[in-house]
Every structure is written in C-alpha cells, then in structure tokens.
Design a protein around this motif. Structure first.
Motif, PDB file in Angstrom:
ATOM      1  N   LEU A 136      -7.323  -5.596  -2.300  1.00  0.00           N
ATOM      2  CA  LEU A 136      -6.350  -6.306  -3.182  1.00  0.00           C
ATOM      3  C   LEU A 136      -5.514  -7.509  -1.932  1.00  0.00           C
ATOM      4  O   LEU A 136      -4.482  -7.812  -2.080  1.00  0.00           O
ATOM      5  CB  LEU A 136      -4.489  -5.445  -3.803  1.00  0.00           C
TER       6      LEU A 136
ATOM      7  N   VAL B  18      -4.630   1.954  -1.663  1.00  0.00           N
ATOM      8  CA  VAL B  18      -4.057   1.836  -3.282  1.00  0.00           C
ATOM      9  C   VAL B  18      -2.727   0.905  -2.689  1.00  0.00           C
ATOM     10  O   VAL B  18      -1.554   1.428  -2.285  1.00  0.00           O
ATOM     11  CB  VAL B  18      -3.899   2.735  -4.076  1.00  0.00           C
TER      12      VAL B  18
ATOM     13  N   THR C  92      -4.229   2.225 -13.957  1.00  0.00           N
ATOM     14  CA  THR C  92      -3.260   2.647 -12.916  1.00  0.00           C
ATOM     15  C   THR C  92      -3.207   4.173 -13.140  1.00  0.00           C
ATOM     16  O   THR C  92      -3.221   4.485 -13.391  1.00  0.00           O
ATOM     17  CB  THR C  92      -2.290   1.251 -13.490  1.00  0.00           C
TER      18      THR C  92
ATOM     19  N   THR D 137       0.226   1.772  -9.826  1.00  0.00           N
ATOM     20  CA  THR D 137      -0.322   1.017  -8.862  1.00  0.00           C
ATOM     21  C   THR D 137      -1.636  -0.053  -9.673  1.00  0.00           C
ATOM     22  O   THR D 137      -1.614  -0.296 -10.802  1.00  0.00           O
ATOM     23  CB  THR D 137      -0.946   1.991  -8.106  1.00  0.00           C
ATOM     24  N   GLU D 138      -2.080  -0.210  -8.738  1.00  0.00           N
ATOM     25  CA  GLU D 138      -3.335  -1.734  -9.583  1.00  0.00           C
ATOM     26  C   GLU D 138      -4.378  -0.287  -9.927  1.00  0.00           C
ATOM     27  O   GLU D 138      -4.114   0.329  -9.332  1.00  0.00           O
ATOM     28  CB  GLU D 138      -4.170  -1.924  -7.954  1.00  0.00           C
ATOM     29  N   ARG D 139      -4.781  -1.357 -10.979  1.00  0.00           N
ATOM     30  CA  ARG D 139      -6.534  -0.559 -11.112  1.00  0.00           C
ATOM     31  C   ARG D 139      -7.212  -0.062 -10.422  1.00  0.00           C
ATOM     32  O   ARG D 139      -7.805  -0.838  -9.467  1.00  0.00           O
ATOM     33  CB  ARG D 139      -6.390  -1.800 -12.795  1.00  0.00           C
ATOM     34  N   VAL D 140      -7.941   0.641 -10.335  1.00  0.00           N
ATOM     35  CA  VAL D 140      -8.911   1.171  -9.667  1.00  0.00           C
ATOM     36  C   VAL D 140      -9.767   2.363 -10.627  1.00  0.00           C
ATOM     37  O   VAL D 140      -9.389   2.713 -11.402  1.00  0.00           O
ATOM     38  CB  VAL D 140      -8.291   2.083  -8.764  1.00  0.00           C
ATOM     39  N   GLY D 141     -11.357   2.321 -10.131  1.00  0.00           N
ATOM     40  CA  GLY D 141     -12.078   3.156 -10.866  1.00  0.00           C
ATOM     41  C   GLY D 141     -11.015   4.205 -11.294  1.00  0.00           C
ATOM     42  O   GLY D 141     -10.845   4.986 -10.975  1.00  0.00           O
TER      43      GLY D 141
ATOM     44  N   PRO E  85     -12.199  -3.355 -11.258  1.00  0.00           N
ATOM     45  CA  PRO E  85     -10.992  -1.948 -10.375  1.00  0.00           C
ATOM     46  C   PRO E  85     -11.934  -1.772  -9.171  1.00  0.00           C
ATOM     47  O   PRO E  85     -12.981  -1.503  -9.499  1.00  0.00           O
ATOM     48  CB  PRO E  85     -11.204  -0.668 -11.005  1.00  0.00           C
ATOM     49  N   ARG E  86     -10.576  -1.299  -8.117  1.00  0.00           N
ATOM     50  CA  ARG E  86     -10.732  -0.867  -7.032  1.00  0.00           C
ATOM     51  C   ARG E  86     -12.151   0.289  -6.688  1.00  0.00           C
ATOM     52  O   ARG E  86     -11.047   1.170  -7.571  1.00  0.00           O
ATOM     53  CB  ARG E  86     -10.885  -1.588  -6.216  1.00  0.00           C
ATOM     54  N   LYS E  87     -12.594   0.142  -6.450  1.00  0.00           N
ATOM     55  CA  LYS E  87     -13.037   1.862  -6.140  1.00  0.00           C
ATOM     56  C   LYS E  87     -12.398   2.835  -5.174  1.00  0.00           C
ATOM     57  O   LYS E  87     -12.121   2.214  -4.094  1.00  0.00           O
ATOM     58  CB  LYS E  87     -14.321   2.078  -5.840  1.00  0.00           C
ATOM     59  N   VAL E  88     -12.421   3.872  -5.603  1.00  0.00           N
ATOM     60  CA  VAL E  88     -11.079   4.505  -4.572  1.00  0.00           C
ATOM     61  C   VAL E  88     -11.675   6.192  -4.673  1.00  0.00           C
ATOM     62  O   VAL E  88     -12.548   6.669  -5.021  1.00  0.00           O
ATOM     63  CB  VAL E  88      -9.845   5.124  -5.237  1.00  0.00           C
TER      64      VAL E  88
ATOM     65  N   ARG F  16       0.803  -1.337   0.376  1.00  0.00           N
ATOM     66  CA  ARG F  16       0.443  -0.136   0.073  1.00  0.00           C
ATOM     67  C   ARG F  16       1.135   1.324   0.042  1.00  0.00           C
ATOM     68  O   ARG F  16       1.724   0.907   0.621  1.00  0.00           O
ATOM     69  CB  ARG F  16      -1.149  -0.296   0.754  1.00  0.00           C
ATOM     70  N   LEU F  17       0.495   2.066  -0.738  1.00  0.00           N
ATOM     71  CA  LEU F  17       1.234   3.709  -0.813  1.00  0.00           C
ATOM     72  C   LEU F  17       1.330   4.184   0.792  1.00  0.00           C
ATOM     73  O   LEU F  17       2.628   4.653   0.721  1.00  0.00           O
ATOM     74  CB  LEU F  17       0.055   4.702  -1.373  1.00  0.00           C
TER      75      LEU F  17
ATOM     76  N   PRO G 250     -10.477  -6.991 -13.154  1.00  0.00           N
ATOM     77  CA  PRO G 250     -10.925  -5.059 -13.003  1.00  0.00           C
ATOM     78  C   PRO G 250     -10.117  -5.464 -15.315  1.00  0.00           C
ATOM     79  O   PRO G 250     -10.518  -4.422 -15.466  1.00  0.00           O
ATOM     80  CB  PRO G 250      -9.321  -4.738 -12.967  1.00  0.00           C
TER      81      PRO G 250
END
Lengths: 464, 103, 368
Positions: free
Chosen positions: B76, C294, C256, C235-239, B96-99, A450-451, B49
């Motif tokens: 993840l 993330v 990403t 990073t991983e893929r995010v919306g 893809p996960r939501k942020v 994680r960041l 995703p």
C-alpha cells in the motif's frame, strides 16, 4: 511530544508564506509536507529547475517561486519534508509519519494549507492505464523532466491544460490533439464578470489568449465543444471517443490521454475535523466557511491558500500571510517585516483574485461531470459505477448511509475521487441544489497508516 | 508512455538502478518510483483487489492511490510519493496483498 | 391507519419491521436522518453468543436461540431481501493474552456452563489455536482462547440493507429522513406527530436506539440505559488469512480486517482518537504479529446502548396496550430473534411470557 506555537500542514505558496511571517516574528513553527522539497504542486522542484533550461521553459511565474522557497528555508521554521499527516484531533493533537517515524505534535494553532487537487472527472474508461491527469503530466515535466513519448492527446477545460500544452511544446514535446471540453460561454458576459480587472490584468489575458492561439496553431488537431468523452480499451487505453459540437462522433487511436477539468480545494483534512464547508456555485466546488483571516468553524484552525478556495499561487501567498498576521495577533506578536501589514496584504490579495470570477466563468466545468452515464465508474477504489449508486440511492437516507451501503469512498483514497460525484448524484436524484447536499463524512486516518505505526504510539505510553 | 527530454539523457552520473518485479530499471536521482515506471513499456502499477483490473499512476500527487506498489515488501505504498534509491526493490501489487509468516 | 408503526430504521427496528410485515397487513417503518447517530452503521458484525448471559440464564438462552436461528435466517433474508449478507458461522474465538486473561475466560465459561447443560463453548490451548490458523502466526503472549462452535459473523451493513429491502418487498412502507416529535394515544390508537404529518397506528414499536427513552416515557415505559462509545479500525484488503472471527478481530468477506471494540464512557462524543487506534492496533499485533505491516484505512466510532445488565429490554406497555419498545446493543446477533420470535409476539401470536423476563421491571426487583 512537540509543542510548537503553530503547525502548518503543507509547504506550498500559502504554507511557506505563512511560515516565513510567523517564524520571523518569533513563533515556534513546524511545517509538515508530503513532498521531499518545498514548493507545493505549483513550485514543485523549483530549487533544482530555476536557472536551467527546463526552468526557463516552465516559465517566469514558476521560477518566481524560488525566492519564497529560499526565504522559507532560512526563516527558522522546523520543516519536516516527506511526512504525511494522518490525523488531526479536534484538540489539535496531530499525528504524522515520516523519515523520523511516527510522531505527535500538539500545537497551539494549526494552519491548513493543503492546496488543491484536480477535479475528479469521471468518464467511461478513466480508470484504464494510459489515462492520466494533466496535472500528473505536468509533475513529470518538472521532475524528472519527462514528456509523453509520442505526440499526446489532451482533453479538458481549465488554465492548467492550456499551460501544460504550452510548456510541453516549449520543452520539445508535441500535442497530437486538444479536445476542448469547455462549454461555450458568451465572451461578453464573462468579461463583464472580470470588470475592471480586465484592464489591470490585460497581460494575463493576453498570455491566456496566446496559449489558445498557439494551441490552435501547434496542436495536430484542436476540437472545440467536446462532449460524451470516453476512454476505450480493455487492459489499457487504446483510443478515445467523443462527440463534437456539431454532433459528430469521432474516434482516435492513442495509448495516452491526459484529462483535466479544473481544480478543487483539497478539503480532506478540513472535513475530517468537521469544519463547516459550503458550496461555491461560481467555482462549482465545496470550500470551507471562513472569515477574512482564514479562520474556520474550529476556533484554533485556520485555512489558507487554494484549500481556502481556488485562487492560484499569488493569492495563496497573500492568504498565507494574512492568516499568519492573524495568528501573530492572537498570540501577541507583531510581524518583523516592515511592509507586512494587513492593508498591504489585502490590497495584494484583491489584485491577485481580480480575474478569478472571469476564469471561473470561462472554465466552468461541463454538466456531464456531475451526471456521468450509468456505466461510468464513480468510486475508483471500490469500482462502483453510477448505476450501483443510483440503485442504492432510493433505499438510503443520505450520503453517509449511501457510503455505508455501497462502500463508495471506503477504499484507500477515502473518497477523494468520488465524494463530489456522489454528492452530485444525490442532489440530482432528489432534485436538490448542491448547496443543500453535504458530501459524506471523512474518517481518519487521512492517509493509510500501518498497524505497527499506530501501535508504536501505545508503546510511547500515549494510550491510556 | 513517457520519455526523458533529450537534453537530460546525457546525465548518466545522476542515475540509479531500481528493480521492478525483478527487472532492472534506470531511474534519475530525485524522481519517484512512479515516474520511472511510466517510462517502462508496461507502465501499470497494480491490479485491484476488487476485480483484478490493471491500474496505473493517475494523479502523481498522492490523492488517487492508484500507484500502490510493494516497496521493499511494504504494501500500500504510493509509488508517486516514493523517491528512488539505488537497489530499491519494487513489485506490482497484485490484488489483495498477502499476509503471512513470510512477510 | 397502519396496523403497526416501527420507529427506528437501524438493525433492531428493521428486523422487527421485517418480521411484522409477514404477520400484519400494513406496517410502516420510520427512519431518521442521515446525520443521526446510527449504531447499526458502526457495527462490528459478530453473530455471537459465547460471552452473553453470565448471571442471566434467560439472556444466555436467547442468544443461543438467536445464533442457532441465524443459519436459516441468513438464507431467508438473502432470498427475501435479494442482497448477499456475507454470513459465515464457522465458530468464533476469544483470544487470551497472558495467564490472567486465560483464567478470567475460564471462569466465565464455567459460570456459563453452570447455567446451561451443553454450552458448546470450550477452551482451546495455544497449540489447538495454531492449528485453526495455519496461514498466520500467533503472538507469543497468546495463551489460549475460548471457542464457540455456534458463533459467526456477517456484514452488518448488508444485513441492514437486506432487512430493509426484505421489508419493502413484503409490502412494508418506509418513511426516510423523518423524525417523530411525539406520540399521542386516543381511543386505543396511536397518533404519531411527524414534522408535517400525522400517522395513525394500532400498534407502535419504539426501536430508536438512544432516542427511544423520550418516546417511550409518555407511553408508560421506562428504559434505563447508558451510552458507551466503541471505536473500530479497518485495514486494507488482504488475502484470506483469518478463517474464524474473534471477539475483537475478524476478516470480512471482502478481505479487510476489522479490529474492534473499545468500551468508553464518554457521553455523546462520536469522535475517534489516535489513542484508541493505538491500543486497538497494539492488541491486534499481539495476537497476530504478521498484521503489523498491514495498513489501517479507516477508523470510526459508534455508541452502544447499554442496559444495566447488558441484556436487551423488551417492553410492553401495560397502560397503553399496543405500545412496545426494544433496545439492545446486540442487534445483529438478535436480529434472527427480533425478526421471528419477537415480531410474531408483537403481532399478537404466541405467549409474551418468555419475553416478559426482559422487561425493564427486572431492574426494579433488583433494587428492592
């Protein structure tokens, strides 16, 4: 910042054995491992299972791990379970995240004992829910002790597939059928490879033969010489199609298929450090270039156990001890145990490895694994098929550019499932030997991080 | 897809309850989220995703990254490396996960 | 015998070769091996003008021209290369953390404004920034930012692929995995020595990044530059959550999030460091705290070719007519210019006068 003499990555047979020798000799040793308990994959959960009916069903070889685990617990090494290593810098600065947060370890020497992973065996439909590896099913057998709800179909080649079928039946599960993908090998040639080891290892061989006999007897069906294996289904596995040695195409209905095509050294950590690797034709796998102590091309890193080349648990123990002896020598210490000598370890290692060439030959993976058909997914994360990679191959200069152009190996698994297949596709397309092709580079972090965990390092003032 | 062995089923004292997508799931202490999931009817763990395809635990040893799930909101996370504990909230990771501010 | 050989298959060489293919009959591009340093494969992917050319109006104008050309260029290259390159030009931002960064950015903007009538770059308040990012919070330290309506981003790897494919589709020839050992000049022609062969050409363009200097020197062209390492996290893929690219953080079409831009003088070291990852992640979180959880999945580094004034060097040999060299660190932004304006001039059309300003001789003048 922790500054031990030795950092060991992995608490399987090799890592634990090395830790015991090194810690007893007075070195400050830290062992990090992803699992919550020691034992690696082979002795997973042995502390809980030994002495129970499940332990008995898993076998004597499995339960024998308990002694090593106990010695490891008591040896004085600092042990961090449930902890993942996500970067080792060439200067040996090592970054880990676990229950204690993110930490930095700066050891004098590192021993990598990350073991093995199952050989990725791309076949059509292998990403469907309902297709799993035999190794995965065996892990479930060890903890929590679960078995397929119905008689299961197993497809593959290698001792683990036979062992699992044997253990499953002993524990009350059932095998619906075994699709043996082992290419037929003239037995005489294979036995010659084993040489005199056959005499010494007659017990082992007899055990293997009895697993086979049992399988033929107990499995609903036993189909030898299977090729063109594919998993069928849309949203999940619905069936399996394959071709028999006689050339007949057959289809079965099932919601679970276990596959296994042997094991490979887990080289992700090793390769991220740029340590030299080479193609081992006998094992059809890359392995690190090592000297007789397990020292690699990086002066302060040693590699032991299956990560050094597949040899099994017993060989891993002796390789771990040998590396530890070398480490003691380099740091000016001597082993505390009386019998812990180089000579004894080498003799034991040779004995443990004697049967290996025979096993490698008998269970050599079929060619299809390296050259799947165009429709087969190669990179599971990025969902790239053989055809996508073949199309990009002509316009690229090698594995790293191919990765950049296609994204193969750029997903969360970081190429652990596709790296070997991509290298094989390049070798095939360019008419080169595998020994002449390198897999694409491994980039940090070794596991996603994680960041905020990364940024936490900056807060600690580590960032200049 | 999987079931617990007969002789182990009786040990109810060693179970906990986790939540997968809001539904209670009985799990054995010491097992992982992925191993509990595999006893459920719908044993898939996420959709990708890239194409939205369903995936399920595949290797169980942390090298395939197919069992990625949201564990207590953390994305993840490999379910096969995550031990269960009572009340643990797990969700399937959909695409893809939501942020955003909510997370 | 080729009309022109381009040495270098990175984004600079590929863009020039692609452009030359539409002017000359036979163009050869020579690309190196997989293991060689490839800045083009470590690129951040910005199509960027808002920070370019402070103190050098010619470079400011060149960058402006390039970003303006990019709109039609991206359509052209997708068509000729047959590969989507994920270009988007919604405008781009430079975030400022704290008052000091805000003042520094304002100073840069006013200097740029002093060099050009309408820069199309302006400062935005924190409040205005918040409206641009409705789906994610800004960190408390964000004081404002610079916004350029012309800036954008692209998938640099797909751009490289498309340029090379477009080049091949236009009749160009590529030699991959080759190394040029030396260049001889005889009878007004160039003889390029490769490992097992010799290639003849009427023109030669050296666009081999950090390998350019040794090739250009014997042809009477001096290329002063240093190397600067840049590390990037992804990073991983995010919306979709970041509608605009910014100088150090952008979301790709695939979801990403790329976090970039260390500037390190470490010579030829191509490694990555956890220290850099830590500082990149820390800044990203200071700008967008919601990214804290993330996960980063990959980190890599590349080496930028940095000239003394950061602007590109376009060199035409006066001793050996037909020999050219091009080095720069903004190969993606300038690709539109390299493929169009520069390639046209190397092919012999149009005046070299504008290009002359980018000769390395500008550094001699400064020294004198």
């Amino acid at each position: 910042m922790l500054k031990p003499d030795l950092l060991i990555v992995g608490a399987g047979p090799a890592g634990m054995s090395a830790a015991i020798v090194a810690a007893r000799a007075g070195l400050k040793v830290v062992v990090v491992d992803e699992q919550p308990t020691p034992g690696g994959q082979i002795w997973r959960g042995v502390e809980a299972n030994a002495g129970t009916s499940r332990g008995r069903a898993l076998g004597a070889q499995y339960c024998s791990g308990l002694a090593t685990v106990r010695a490891f617990r008591e040896c004085g090494a600092v042990y961090w379970p449930s902890t993942r290593v996500w970067q080792i810098e060439p200067t040996l600065g090592t970054y880990v995240t676990g229950p204690g947060g993110t930490r930095v370890i700066t050891p004098r020497l590192v021993l990598i004992a990350t073991g093995a992973q199952e050989r990725p065996a791309p076949l059509r439909g292998w990403t469907l829910a309902g297709v799993m590896t035999v190794g995965a099913a065996q892990i479930l057998l060890k903890n929590p002790g679960s078995v397929p709800s119905e008689a299961v179909w197993i497809a593959g080649c290698g001792p683990l597939a036979l062992l699992y079928a044997h253990q499953l039946v002993r524990m009350g599960g059932a095998v619906a059928g075994f699709l043996d993908t082992r290419p037929s090998t003239p037995l005489r040639e294979s036995l010659r490879l084993a040489g005199r080891a056959v005499l010494r290892s007659s017990g082992e061989l007899a055990k293997g033969a009895s697993w086979y006999a049992e399988l033929r007897h107990r499995a609903g069906r036993y189909v030898p010489g299977v090729v063109d294996l594919q998993a069928l289904g849309t949203d999940r596995l619905e069936g399996v199609r394959y071709r028999t040695a006689a050339g007949r195409v057959e289809e079965i209905r099932t919601s679970l298929l276990l596959i296994h095509e042997g094991v490979l050294p887990e080289l992700h950590t090793v390769r991220s450090l740029g340590c030299e690797i080479q193609w081992d034709a006998g094992q059809a796998a890359y392995r690190p270039v090592l000297n007789e102590w397990g020292e690699c091309s990086h002066p302060d890193i040693l590699i032991a156990g299956d990560a050094a080349g597949i040899g099994g648990a017993e060989a891993a123990v002796h390789r771990g001890r040998l590396s530890a002896l070398r480490i003691l020598q380099r740091l000016g210490k001597v082993a505390a145990e009386p019998g812990m000598t180089e000579e004894n370890c080498r003799t034991a290692l040779a004995r443990a490895l004697a049967l290996r060439p025979f096993l490698d030959r008998v269970f050599r993976p079929r060619g299809e694994i390296f050259a799947p058909d165009d429709d087969t997914i190669v990179c599971r994360c990025e969902e790239l098929r053989v055809r996508d990679l073949r199309a990009a191959l002509a316009g690229s200069v090698g594995p790293n550019q191919l990765k950049a152009f296609t994204r193969a190996g750029m997903g969360p698994c970081q190429g652990r499932q596709c790296g070997l297949t991509v290298a094989a596709l390049i070798a095939a397309a360019e008419g080169r030997q595998m020994s002449d092709v390198q897999p694409f580079r491994v980039r940090p972090p070794l596991k996603p991080v994680r960041l905020c965990d990364l940024a936490g390092l900056a807060d600690e003032g580590l960032s200049s | 897809m999987f079931r617990l062995l007969e002789d182990d089923r009786g040990r109810m004292e060693s179970t906990v309850t986790i939540e997968i997508d809001g539904y209670p799931v009985i799990a054995r202490i010491g097992e992982t989220v992925a191993s509990a999931l595999l006893r459920e009817g719908a044993s898939w763990s996420r959709t990708t995703p890239v194409s939205g395809a369903r995936r399920a635990p595949y290797c169980m040893m942390g090298v395939c990254f197919e069992c990625l799930m949201l564990v207590e909101g953390e994305g993840l996370v490999r379910a096969c490396q995550t031990p269960v504990r009572d009340g643990l909230k797990v969700e399937r990771q959909m695409g893809p996960r939501k942020v955003g501010p909510s997370c | 015998m080729f009309d022109c050989v381009v040495i270098g298959g990175g984004v600079v060489g590929s863009a020039i070769a692609y452009g030359l293919a539409s002017h000359l009959d036979s163009v050869l591009m020579i690309d190196g091996r997989d293991s060689e340093p490839r800045a083009a494969q470590a690129n951040f992917g910005l199509v960027w003008y808002q920070s370019k050319g402070v103190g050098m109006p010619a470079y400011q104008r060149l960058s402006r021209l390039a970003v303006e050309e990019w709109r039609s260029f991206s359509e052209e290259i997708e068509e000729t290369g047959g590969i989507p390159i994920e270009f988007a030009g919604p405008g781009g931002l430079t975030f400022c953390l704290g008052d000091q960064e805000l003042e520094a950015r304002q100073t840069i903007l006013s200097r740029l404004a002093g060099q050009m009538e309408r820069t199309e770059i302006g400062m935005l308040s924190r409040h205005e920034l918040e409206r641009l990012y409705p789906g994610i919070r800004l960190g408390k330290d964000v004081t404002g930012g610079a916004f350029s309506a012309l800036d954008g981003h692209v998938n640099p790897l797909r751009l490289l692929m498309a340029l090379q494919q477009g080049f091949v589709n236009a009749g160009g020839t590529v030699h991959r995995g080759r190394r040029v050992d030396g260049i001889e000049v005889c009878g007004g022609q160039f003889r390029l020595h490769l490992k097992r062969s010799v290639v003849h050409a009427a023109r030669v363009v050296i666009a081999a990044g950090e390998a350019s200097r040794v090739l250009a020197e014997p042809l009477g062209m001096t290329l002063p530059f240093t190397l600067q390492r840049g590390q990037i996290l992804v990073t991983e893929r995010v919306g979709p959550v970041l509608p605009y690219p910014s100088d150090r953080i952008r979301q790709t079409a695939g979801g990403t999030i790329m976090i970039g831009g260390t500037k390190e003088n470490v010579g030829r070291d191509t490694g990555t460091t956890a220290n850099a990852a830590a500082s990149l992640a820390a800044r990203a979180i200071r700008v967008f705290p919601d990214l804290a959880r993330v996960s980063a999945v990959r980190q890599w580094s590349g080496r930028r070719v940095i000239t003394p004034d950061i602007a590109p060097i376009y060199e035409r040999s006066s001793r050996f007519p037909g020999a050219y060299a091009c080095i720069c660190h903004s190969g993606v932004t300038l690709a539109a210019y390299h493929a169009r304006g520069l390639a046209k001039r190397i092919a012999g059309y149009g005046s070299w006068d504008d290009v002359q300003k980018f000769s390395a001789r500008r550094f001699d003048v400064q020294a004198a």
